[in-house]
Design a protein around this motif. Structure first.
Motif, PDB file in Angstrom:
ATOM      1  N   UNK A  29       3.065   7.433   2.859  1.00  0.00           N
ATOM      2  CA  UNK A  29       3.123   6.352   3.888  1.00  0.00           C
ATOM      3  C   UNK A  29       3.131   4.981   3.203  1.00  0.00           C
ATOM      4  N   UNK A  30       3.984   3.881   3.335  1.00  0.00           N
ATOM      5  CA  UNK A  30       4.031   2.718   2.824  1.00  0.00           C
ATOM      6  C   UNK A  30       3.702   1.669   3.798  1.00  0.00           C
ATOM      7  N   UNK A  31       2.834   0.707   3.483  1.00  0.00           N
ATOM      8  CA  UNK A  31       2.586  -0.487   4.379  1.00  0.00           C
ATOM      9  C   UNK A  31       2.557  -1.575   3.571  1.00  0.00           C
ATOM     10  N   UNK A  32       2.771  -2.695   3.990  1.00  0.00           N
ATOM     11  CA  UNK A  32       2.790  -4.039   3.473  1.00  0.00           C
ATOM     12  C   UNK A  32       1.500  -4.831   4.501  1.00  0.00           C
ATOM     13  N   UNK A  33       0.829  -5.512   3.608  1.00  0.00           N
ATOM     14  CA  UNK A  33      -0.411  -6.295   4.213  1.00  0.00           C
ATOM     15  C   UNK A  33      -0.272  -7.720   3.982  1.00  0.00           C
TER      16      UNK A  33
ATOM     17  N   UNK B 220      -7.130   2.476   8.560  1.00  0.00           N
ATOM     18  CA  UNK B 220      -5.539   2.645   8.932  1.00  0.00           C
ATOM     19  C   UNK B 220      -5.313   3.507   9.954  1.00  0.00           C
ATOM     20  N   UNK B 221      -5.705   4.744   9.779  1.00  0.00           N
ATOM     21  CA  UNK B 221      -5.480   5.899  10.741  1.00  0.00           C
ATOM     22  C   UNK B 221      -6.212   5.669  11.832  1.00  0.00           C
ATOM     23  N   UNK B 222      -7.284   4.942  11.967  1.00  0.00           N
ATOM     24  CA  UNK B 222      -7.769   4.692  13.376  1.00  0.00           C
ATOM     25  C   UNK B 222      -6.953   3.584  14.203  1.00  0.00           C
TER      26      UNK B 222
ATOM     27  N   UNK C  89       0.601   6.163  11.749  1.00  0.00           N
ATOM     28  CA  UNK C  89       0.167   6.404  10.276  1.00  0.00           C
ATOM     29  C   UNK C  89      -0.601   7.447   9.985  1.00  0.00           C
ATOM     30  N   UNK C  90      -1.699   7.472  10.984  1.00  0.00           N
ATOM     31  CA  UNK C  90      -2.520   8.945  11.090  1.00  0.00           C
ATOM     32  C   UNK C  90      -1.754  10.201  11.136  1.00  0.00           C
TER      33      UNK C  90
ATOM     34  N   UNK D  56       0.998  -1.209  -0.015  1.00  0.00           N
ATOM     35  CA  UNK D  56       0.011  -0.125   0.077  1.00  0.00           C
ATOM     36  C   UNK D  56       0.860   1.291  -0.134  1.00  0.00           C
ATOM     37  N   UNK D  57       0.636   2.184  -0.812  1.00  0.00           N
ATOM     38  CA  UNK D  57       1.105   3.351  -0.642  1.00  0.00           C
ATOM     39  C   UNK D  57      -0.019   4.548  -0.645  1.00  0.00           C
ATOM     40  N   UNK D  58       0.130   5.204   0.481  1.00  0.00           N
ATOM     41  CA  UNK D  58      -1.060   6.234   0.974  1.00  0.00           C
ATOM     42  C   UNK D  58      -0.317   7.523   0.748  1.00  0.00           C
ATOM     43  N   UNK D  59      -0.863   8.465  -0.130  1.00  0.00           N
ATOM     44  CA  UNK D  59      -0.279   9.727  -0.226  1.00  0.00           C
ATOM     45  C   UNK D  59      -1.376  10.884  -0.101  1.00  0.00           C
ATOM     46  N   UNK D  60      -0.985  11.886   0.873  1.00  0.00           N
ATOM     47  CA  UNK D  60      -1.943  13.060   1.192  1.00  0.00           C
ATOM     48  C   UNK D  60      -2.133  13.890  -0.043  1.00  0.00           C
ATOM     49  N   UNK D  61      -3.420  14.446  -0.414  1.00  0.00           N
ATOM     50  CA  UNK D  61      -3.361  15.219  -1.535  1.00  0.00           C
ATOM     51  C   UNK D  61      -4.134  16.409  -0.876  1.00  0.00           C
TER      52      UNK D  61
END
Length: 107
Positions: free
Chosen positions: A58-62, A41-43, A48-49, A19-24
């Protein structure tokens, strides 16, 4: 930051998902499940939040499955965060007990 202000990119790596999460700055129009994933994820992961709130990538592996040795629950009886995110990444399955012609209609 709202969960719709995060662009989520998912890559299937065979043993799980990257996963790659990018704020925009603007609202992102993506699959609703990805918006729920970023919110959940943020909760579940305060770090991460905070990372996303700072505007960082943010990078995560599930993993695709839980390790059978580790068990599904932590010692305190709580599910691990990746166990709660995994259903949002898995393909949807139809289990409506209908014949194909009932789902699609008759020609």
């Amino acid at each position: 930051m709202k969960h719709t202000d995060v662009r989520v990119t998912v890559a299937d790596v065979g043993t799980g998902w990257e996963l790659t999460l990018q704020p925009v700055s603007e609202a992102v129009h993506q699959d609703r499940r990805l918006n729920v994933l970023s919110s959940r994820l943020c909760q579940l992961d305060a770090l991460a939040g905070r990372t996303l709130a700072r505007g960082a990538l943010l990078h995560r592996t599930i993993p695709a499955r839980s390790s059978p040795l580790a068990g599904r629950l932590r010692p305190d009886g709580v599910f691990a965060a990746h166990d709660l995110l995994r259903p949002l990444l898995m393909p949807r399955q139809v289990d409506d007990s209908l014949y194909p012609y009932q789902r699609n209609g008759v020609a």
